[in-house]
Design a protein around this motif. Structure first.
Motif, PDB file in Angstrom:
ATOM      1  N   GLU A  73       0.832  -1.197   0.000  1.00 25.37           N
ATOM      2  CA  GLU A  73       0.000   0.000   0.000  1.00 25.37           C
ATOM      3  C   GLU A  73       0.869   1.250   0.000  1.00 25.37           C
ATOM      4  O   GLU A  73       0.554   2.238  -0.667  1.00 25.37           O
ATOM      5  N   LEU A  74       1.969   1.208   0.735  1.00 26.34           N
ATOM      6  CA  LEU A  74       2.812   2.391   0.876  1.00 26.34           C
ATOM      7  C   LEU A  74       3.551   2.727  -0.414  1.00 26.34           C
ATOM      8  O   LEU A  74       3.559   3.886  -0.850  1.00 26.34           O
ATOM      9  N   VAL A  75       4.200   1.722  -1.025  1.00 26.45           N
ATOM     10  CA  VAL A  75       5.017   2.027  -2.197  1.00 26.45           C
ATOM     11  C   VAL A  75       4.168   2.527  -3.364  1.00 26.45           C
ATOM     12  O   VAL A  75       4.665   3.250  -4.225  1.00 26.45           O
ATOM     13  N   SER A  76       2.892   2.162  -3.382  1.00 29.34           N
ATOM     14  CA  SER A  76       2.027   2.555  -4.506  1.00 29.34           C
ATOM     15  C   SER A  76       1.160   3.773  -4.200  1.00 29.34           C
ATOM     16  O   SER A  76       0.215   4.059  -4.948  1.00 29.34           O
ATOM     17  N   LEU A  77       1.462   4.502  -3.135  1.00 29.24           N
ATOM     18  CA  LEU A  77       0.662   5.678  -2.786  1.00 29.24           C
ATOM     19  C   LEU A  77       0.697   6.718  -3.908  1.00 29.24           C
ATOM     20  O   LEU A  77       1.769   7.089  -4.386  1.00 29.24           O
ATOM     21  N   PRO A  78      -0.454   7.225  -4.328  1.00 31.14           N
ATOM     22  CA  PRO A  78      -0.476   8.320  -5.308  1.00 31.14           C
ATOM     23  C   PRO A  78       0.047   9.604  -4.669  1.00 31.14           C
ATOM     24  O   PRO A  78      -0.248   9.896  -3.507  1.00 31.14           O
ATOM     25  N   VAL A  79       0.809  10.369  -5.409  1.00 30.57           N
ATOM     26  CA  VAL A  79       1.396  11.577  -4.849  1.00 30.57           C
ATOM     27  C   VAL A  79       0.333  12.629  -4.527  1.00 30.57           C
ATOM     28  O   VAL A  79       0.481  13.424  -3.583  1.00 30.57           O
ATOM     29  N   ARG A  80      -0.773  12.608  -5.266  1.00 28.65           N
ATOM     30  CA  ARG A  80      -1.804  13.635  -5.089  1.00 28.65           C
ATOM     31  C   ARG A  80      -2.410  13.614  -3.685  1.00 28.65           C
ATOM     32  O   ARG A  80      -2.857  14.647  -3.181  1.00 28.65           O
ATOM     33  N   ILE A  81      -2.448  12.433  -3.039  1.00 28.15           N
ATOM     34  CA  ILE A  81      -3.147  12.353  -1.754  1.00 28.15           C
ATOM     35  C   ILE A  81      -2.319  12.916  -0.600  1.00 28.15           C
ATOM     36  O   ILE A  81      -2.858  13.118   0.487  1.00 28.15           O
ATOM     37  N   VAL A  82      -1.017  13.162  -0.824  1.00 26.21           N
ATOM     38  CA  VAL A  82      -0.192  13.688   0.269  1.00 26.21           C
ATOM     39  C   VAL A  82       0.103  15.172   0.111  1.00 26.21           C
ATOM     40  O   VAL A  82       0.665  15.787   1.016  1.00 26.21           O
ATOM     41  N   ARG A  83      -0.262  15.731  -1.009  1.00 27.30           N
ATOM     42  CA  ARG A  83       0.004  17.166  -1.200  1.00 27.30           C
ATOM     43  C   ARG A  83      -0.894  17.993  -0.270  1.00 27.30           C
ATOM     44  O   ARG A  83      -2.053  17.655  -0.050  1.00 27.30           O
ATOM     45  N   GLY A  84      -0.336  19.048   0.261  1.00 25.42           N
ATOM     46  CA  GLY A  84      -1.084  19.905   1.177  1.00 25.42           C
ATOM     47  C   GLY A  84      -1.024  19.452   2.620  1.00 25.42           C
ATOM     48  O   GLY A  84      -1.766  19.955   3.465  1.00 25.42           O
ATOM     49  N   ALA A  85      -0.129  18.477   2.924  1.00 23.65           N
ATOM     50  CA  ALA A  85       0.048  17.980   4.302  1.00 23.65           C
ATOM     51  C   ALA A  85      -1.276  17.609   4.967  1.00 23.65           C
ATOM     52  O   ALA A  85      -1.650  18.166   6.004  1.00 23.65           O
ATOM     53  N   PRO A  86      -2.019  16.664   4.408  1.00 23.93           N
ATOM     54  CA  PRO A  86      -3.310  16.284   4.995  1.00 23.93           C
ATOM     55  C   PRO A  86      -3.132  15.583   6.338  1.00 23.93           C
ATOM     56  O   PRO A  86      -2.085  14.993   6.620  1.00 23.93           O
ATOM     57  N   ASP A  87      -4.149  15.630   7.164  1.00 26.97           N
ATOM     58  CA  ASP A  87      -4.111  14.938   8.457  1.00 26.97           C
ATOM     59  C   ASP A  87      -4.416  13.453   8.307  1.00 26.97           C
ATOM     60  O   ASP A  87      -4.042  12.651   9.165  1.00 26.97           O
ATOM     61  N   PHE A  88      -5.126  13.082   7.221  1.00 21.18           N
ATOM     62  CA  PHE A  88      -5.485  11.691   6.990  1.00 21.18           C
ATOM     63  C   PHE A  88      -5.164  11.312   5.545  1.00 21.18           C
ATOM     64  O   PHE A  88      -5.273  12.146   4.639  1.00 21.18           O
ATOM     65  N   LEU A  89      -4.789  10.047   5.347  1.00 25.83           N
ATOM     66  CA  LEU A  89      -4.568   9.530   4.007  1.00 25.83           C
ATOM     67  C   LEU A  89      -5.664   8.530   3.661  1.00 25.83           C
ATOM     68  O   LEU A  89      -5.938   7.620   4.442  1.00 25.83           O
ATOM     69  N   PRO A  90      -6.294   8.671   2.500  1.00 24.92           N
ATOM     70  CA  PRO A  90      -7.221   7.631   2.037  1.00 24.92           C
ATOM     71  C   PRO A  90      -6.403   6.501   1.424  1.00 24.92           C
ATOM     72  O   PRO A  90      -5.558   6.732   0.558  1.00 24.92           O
ATOM     73  N   VAL A  91      -6.640   5.279   1.868  1.00 27.88           N
ATOM     74  CA  VAL A  91      -5.852   4.137   1.410  1.00 27.88           C
ATOM     75  C   VAL A  91      -6.787   3.062   0.876  1.00 27.88           C
ATOM     76  O   VAL A  91      -7.798   2.749   1.508  1.00 27.88           O
ATOM     77  N   ARG A  92      -6.434   2.500  -0.259  1.00 29.22           N
ATOM     78  CA  ARG A  92      -7.190   1.371  -0.814  1.00 29.22           C
ATOM     79  C   ARG A  92      -6.391   0.101  -0.542  1.00 29.22           C
ATOM     80  O   ARG A  92      -5.294  -0.090  -1.044  1.00 29.22           O
ATOM     81  N   GLY A  93      -6.960  -0.774   0.279  1.00 29.33           N
ATOM     82  CA  GLY A  93      -6.253  -1.969   0.690  1.00 29.33           C
ATOM     83  C   GLY A  93      -6.732  -3.218  -0.012  1.00 29.33           C
ATOM     84  O   GLY A  93      -7.239  -3.163  -1.134  1.00 29.33           O
ATOM     85  N   LYS A  94      -6.577  -4.364   0.670  1.00 28.83           N
ATOM     86  CA  LYS A  94      -6.969  -5.649   0.100  1.00 28.83           C
ATOM     87  C   LYS A  94      -8.462  -5.663  -0.209  1.00 28.83           C
ATOM     88  O   LYS A  94      -9.263  -5.124   0.531  1.00 28.83           O
ATOM     89  N   GLY A  95      -8.791  -6.305  -1.327  1.00 25.51           N
ATOM     90  CA  GLY A  95     -10.197  -6.390  -1.714  1.00 25.51           C
ATOM     91  C   GLY A  95     -10.790  -5.054  -2.100  1.00 25.51           C
ATOM     92  O   GLY A  95     -12.000  -4.863  -2.054  1.00 25.51           O
ATOM     93  N   SER A  96      -9.915  -4.103  -2.475  1.00 23.75           N
ATOM     94  CA  SER A  96     -10.353  -2.747  -2.870  1.00 23.75           C
ATOM     95  C   SER A  96     -11.148  -2.057  -1.771  1.00 23.75           C
ATOM     96  O   SER A  96     -12.048  -1.256  -2.048  1.00 23.75           O
ATOM     97  N   LYS A  97     -10.821  -2.366  -0.515  1.00 19.48           N
ATOM     98  CA  LYS A  97     -11.504  -1.726   0.607  1.00 19.48           C
ATOM     99  C   LYS A  97     -10.778  -0.433   0.981  1.00 19.48           C
ATOM    100  O   LYS A  97      -9.564  -0.422   1.139  1.00 19.48           O
ATOM    101  N   ASP A  98     -11.540   0.643   1.110  1.00 20.58           N
ATOM    102  CA  ASP A  98     -10.966   1.949   1.425  1.00 20.58           C
ATOM    103  C   ASP A  98     -10.999   2.204   2.926  1.00 20.58           C
ATOM    104  O   ASP A  98     -11.931   1.795   3.615  1.00 20.58           O
ATOM    105  N   ARG A  99      -9.985   2.903   3.413  1.00 21.85           N
ATOM    106  CA  ARG A  99      -9.953   3.306   4.815  1.00 21.85           C
ATOM    107  C   ARG A  99      -9.152   4.598   4.928  1.00 21.85           C
ATOM    108  O   ARG A  99      -8.412   4.971   4.004  1.00 21.85           O
ATOM    109  N   LEU A 100      -9.316   5.286   6.044  1.00 22.25           N
ATOM    110  CA  LEU A 100      -8.549   6.498   6.327  1.00 22.25           C
ATOM    111  C   LEU A 100      -7.548   6.200   7.431  1.00 22.25           C
ATOM    112  O   LEU A 100      -7.892   5.578   8.437  1.00 22.25           O
ATOM    113  N   VAL A 101      -6.307   6.647   7.240  1.00 19.01           N
ATOM    114  CA  VAL A 101      -5.297   6.481   8.293  1.00 19.01           C
ATOM    115  C   VAL A 101      -4.729   7.863   8.633  1.00 19.01           C
ATOM    116  O   VAL A 101      -4.477   8.674   7.741  1.00 19.01           O
ATOM    117  N   PRO A 102      -4.562   8.148   9.927  1.00 15.94           N
ATOM    118  CA  PRO A 102      -4.056   9.467  10.322  1.00 15.94           C
ATOM    119  C   PRO A 102      -2.549   9.581  10.123  1.00 15.94           C
ATOM    120  O   PRO A 102      -1.825   8.578  10.153  1.00 15.94           O
TER     121      PRO A 102
END
Length: 312
Positions: A160-189
């Motif tokens: 999940e980490l190595v494939s993070l899109p750069v767009r989701i970290v721009r602007g120093a967000p407090d949470f990252l949206p992550v797509r994990g196993k089975g295409s399940k989405d979650r937010l991590v602080p």
């Protein structure tokens, strides 16, 4: 019914409705054809078998030295397949329903201490600030600092980490949206330290090759981002430099540390389950062993019977 066509239909359903990966689908296919070959000894097929015959071929795995985890995986595949047949009206029963799942010992996750993680993070930061290195070495150190901070701050799987899109970290967000196993989405602080490390890496990344890549950690590879194996090697080298055995450190160990240290500091197990992206709470419960000593101490300190024992 044609078995091959039926299996293809099952795999298509697992892909479309449950988001099974290519590797998972191939594992399902192998398991089902294995079962059909084994059932030939009983002069039956996977489409016509009884529960007794299924139980016998699964029991044969134990005699052949297969681990309980392998037995359980094949049983899980068979159960899903027969549930599919029942739902499609291709069978009016589920011959796998009465077969017990083989008991397996839970492997306790390898854990490193908070002090060891702190040493890794401090060393990664110090290396990122060094000025007596080549530009290429400086870039690698900056990237590794961001990776280690992200791993420990989020508990992300390395894939999940190595494939993070750069767009989701721009602007120093407090949470990252992550797509994990089975295409399940979650937010991590994100921790403040992780945000700072990522921001510094972004500043350098955007000035060098790979700046136009859609990934946070770009690379000249088919997938477009750095390989998990590269991160593992760099992390082990960092561990050795920090005086920690390379055998005890990997991206997955940092994920384990994230979960265990949260629990040690009072986090709720359900919250940790959500952060890790586990679909089943039983998967997260392997971390509860880290709480045993703490819970025993709490009982001994606060339970009324413990007070009576001290008084006597």
């Amino acid at each position: 019914m044609n078995l091959a066509a039926t299996i293809d239909n099952f795999l298509e359903m697992m892909s479309a409705e449950r988001g099974a990966s290519k590797n998972t689908l191939e594992a399902y296919r192998r398991d089902l054809f294995w079962a059909n070959e084994e059932l030939a000894a009983f002069k039956t097929t996977l489409l016509e078998t009884s529960g007794d015959e299924l139980a016998k071929i699964l029991a044969s795995m134990q005699h052949d030295g297969f681990a309980a985890t392998s037995q359980a995986r094949r049983l899980s595949t068979l159960r899903q397949f027969f549930q599919f047949l029942y739902a499609e009206g291709l069978r009016n029963d589920d011959p796998s329903s009465d077969i017990d799942t083989p008991k397996k010992r839970a492997n306790l996750p390898k854990i490193i201490s908070e002090k060891q993680v702190s040493n890794l993070l401090d060393l990664a930061e110090a290396n990122a600030k060094r000025e007596d290195v080549s530009p290429a070495e400086h870039k690698r150190a900056m990237r590794l600092h961001a990776i280690v901070e992200l791993l420990y701050a989020t508990g992300l799987r390395i894939s999940e980490l190595v494939s993070l899109p750069v767009r989701i970290v721009r602007g120093a967000p407090d949470f990252l949206p992550v797509r994990g196993k089975g295409s399940k989405d979650r937010l991590v602080p994100l921790s403040q330290k992780a945000k700072e490390a990522v921001s510094q890496w972004l500043e350098l990344r955007d000035k060098t090759s790979g700046s136009t890549s859609p990934y946070l950690f770009p690379a000249h590879a088919d997938q477009g981002y750095i390989a998990r194996q590269l991160v593992a090697r760099e992390l082990k080298a960092l561990a050795v430099e920090a005086g920690i055995s390379a055998h005890n450190v990997s991206p997955h160990v940092i994920r384990h540390a994230f979960a265990s240290h949260l629990l040690q500091h009072g986090a709720d197990l359900r919250v940790v389950q959500q952060l890790l992206g586990h679909s089943d709470i039983s998967t997260t419960q392997i971390y509860t062993h880290v709480l045993e000593e703490k819970l025993q101490s709490l009982v001994n300190e606060h339970h009324p019977l413990a007070e009576r024992s001290h008084a006597e």
